[in-house]
Write a protein that holds these residues in place. Structure first.
Motif, PDB file in Angstrom:
ATOM      1  N   UNK A 196       0.861  -1.184   0.000  1.00 31.61           N
ATOM      2  CA  UNK A 196       0.000   0.000   0.000  1.00 31.61           C
ATOM      3  C   UNK A 196       0.889   1.224   0.000  1.00 31.61           C
ATOM      4  N   UNK A 197       0.699   2.100  -0.987  1.00 35.32           N
ATOM      5  CA  UNK A 197       1.522   3.297  -1.093  1.00 35.32           C
ATOM      6  C   UNK A 197       0.651   4.508  -1.366  1.00 35.32           C
ATOM      7  N   UNK A 198       0.940   5.598  -0.673  1.00 35.29           N
ATOM      8  CA  UNK A 198       0.178   6.834  -0.823  1.00 35.29           C
ATOM      9  C   UNK A 198       0.951   7.837  -1.682  1.00 35.29           C
ATOM     10  N   UNK A 199       0.249   8.847  -2.137  1.00 31.33           N
ATOM     11  CA  UNK A 199       0.893   9.939  -2.866  1.00 31.33           C
ATOM     12  C   UNK A 199       1.759  10.759  -1.903  1.00 31.33           C
ATOM     13  N   UNK A 200       2.658  11.543  -2.439  1.00 26.04           N
ATOM     14  CA  UNK A 200       3.498  12.409  -1.602  1.00 26.04           C
ATOM     15  C   UNK A 200       2.645  13.549  -1.034  1.00 26.04           C
ATOM     16  N   UNK A 201       2.726  13.718   0.271  1.00 30.06           N
ATOM     17  CA  UNK A 201       1.974  14.790   0.919  1.00 30.06           C
ATOM     18  C   UNK A 201       2.712  16.115   0.764  1.00 30.06           C
ATOM     19  N   UNK A 202       1.947  17.183   0.563  1.00 25.92           N
ATOM     20  CA  UNK A 202       2.501  18.530   0.470  1.00 25.92           C
ATOM     21  C   UNK A 202       1.892  19.426   1.541  1.00 25.92           C
ATOM     22  N   UNK A 203       1.477  18.803   2.668  1.00 27.27           N
ATOM     23  CA  UNK A 203       0.910  19.568   3.780  1.00 27.27           C
ATOM     24  C   UNK A 203       1.488  19.029   5.088  1.00 27.27           C
ATOM     25  N   UNK A 204       0.907  19.409   6.202  1.00 23.82           N
ATOM     26  CA  UNK A 204       1.434  19.017   7.506  1.00 23.82           C
ATOM     27  C   UNK A 204       0.722  17.802   8.093  1.00 23.82           C
ATOM     28  N   UNK A 205      -0.129  17.145   7.313  1.00 27.34           N
ATOM     29  CA  UNK A 205      -0.876  16.002   7.815  1.00 27.34           C
ATOM     30  C   UNK A 205      -0.114  14.704   7.675  1.00 27.34           C
ATOM     31  N   UNK A 206      -0.839  13.606   7.854  1.00 29.40           N
ATOM     32  CA  UNK A 206      -0.245  12.274   7.702  1.00 29.40           C
ATOM     33  C   UNK A 206      -1.288  11.325   7.135  1.00 29.40           C
ATOM     34  N   UNK A 207      -0.842  10.221   6.592  1.00 29.76           N
ATOM     35  CA  UNK A 207      -1.738   9.222   6.018  1.00 29.76           C
ATOM     36  C   UNK A 207      -2.063   8.130   7.031  1.00 29.76           C
TER      37      UNK A 207
END
Length: 337
Positions: free
Chosen positions: A219-230
């Motif tokens: 399972x892989x997520x897109x790169x985040x560009x904010x301060x949150x998390x997956x």
């Protein structure tokens, strides 16, 4: 939990989950085993073989008499079917105009002759029209546990993939004999309930059996560009006490999460901590003891900030309440004897 979109449920027939195509009355042009291969069907316009055009699917000869063609699939994880996809990708002038799907619940490992002789098949999908070169999607309204499905096509033709989406329902007697098992495993009734991001792949990949063989199987997520998390939320076999957690980043070398944490809850209540925010290493199977945790029927994996995970294993044992609930669901899903 009720599912509005059956596509989010795992494919119980998938070869990588242990599914097998046991029988086909005809596979003159293309092999039956292709039906449950992971991933979309591939196509090479220039590829021909001794029997004609090579297709990544199951294709029968042209019928010159009345009748239909059929295959029988043993599900990798028996369970409740919520939807089927009869995918005719790349079959344009040779797809079947109609199809039906039936289910069967049997104990043990019956031979093909026994499966062909039984009259206990129940309808999952009535005879329905198909489109060529299309993912023909059908919701299923059935409460019976299925161990096998039978696809019939009318009268003949080619099908690329058969997807059987649902949630596994394991035999509680077998889990009783084991005691401690992977509560999150798809084959034990675990399922990804929700996640923050599925850009590259489904979180249900975390719960498949065996180790991954490439980064594409996790399972892989897109790169985040904010301060949150997956994060990914997983429903367990039932209410249970988690004792060991395995967070596997195998094959994720430069895109593994930096940290992870685990929380649990029961009956949709408040979340409580199972594993505090912990550093992760790339390409590593991490194991953590979970001491004196309260019972949970759902677990939330948070990764910081983003990235890919290979597998999530949550080893533990059902509580008496969890065992009783699983037994009730098991009993209600049995066929009318």
């Amino acid at each position: 939990m009720e599912y509005g979109d059956f596509h989010e449920l795992p494919d119980l027939a998938l070869r990588s989950l242990g599914g097998s195509v046991l029988y086909a009355n005809d596979e003159a042009f293309a092999q039956r085993e292709n039906l449950i291969t992971p991933g979309p069907a591939q196509f090479d316009r220039s590829l021909f073989g001794p029997k004609g055009k090579v297709y990544d699917g199951w294709e029968t000869r042209r019928r010159r008499e009345a009748g239909h063609d059929e295959v029988i699939v043993r599900l990798g994880a028996p369970g409740i079917v919520r939807g089927v996809v009869v995918d005719t990708a790349w079959f344009t002038g040779n797809y079947p105009p109609e199809a039906s799907v039936e289910g069967l619940c049997v104990d043990g490992h019956p031979a093909v002759d026994e499966l062909l002789a039984t009259d206990n098949w129940v309808p999952l999908l009535a005879r329905s029209p198909l489109k060529g070169d299309a993912a023909n999607e059908f919701p299923v309204d059935s409460g019976q546990r299925c161990t096998h499905v039978r696809l019939r096509i009318y009268p003949d033709g080619g099908v690329a993939r058969l997807r059987v989406h649902g949630r596994a329902l394991p035999d509680p007697r077998q889990l009783d004999a084991v005691g401690v098992f992977d509560l999150a495993a798809l084959e034990h009734g675990g399922v990804a309930l929700d996640c923050s991001n599925r850009f590259y792949s489904s979180p249900n990949n975390l719960l498949l059996p065996g180790p991954i063989r490439s980064m594409g199987e996790g399972w892989e997520t897109a790169r985040r560009r904010d301060d949150g998390n997956d994060w990914a939320q997983v429903g367990l076999t039932g209410e249970a006490q988690v004792r060991v957690a395995e967070l596997d980043t195998s094959y994720f070398l430069h895109n593994a999460p930096g940290w992870a944490s685990l929380r649990g809850r029961t009956g949709g209540g408040d979340w409580f901590e199972l594993l505090g925010r912990t550093p992760l290493r790339p390409d590593t199977r991490h194991r953590f003891l979970i001491a004196d945790a309260a019972p949970a029927d759902e677990v939330r994996l948070d990764i910081y900030p983003d990235g890919g995970m290979a597998r999530l294993r949550l080893l533990g044992a059902l509580t008496p309440a969890g065992r009783a609930e699983l037994g009730r669901r098991w009993s209600e899903a049995q066929p009318d004897r």
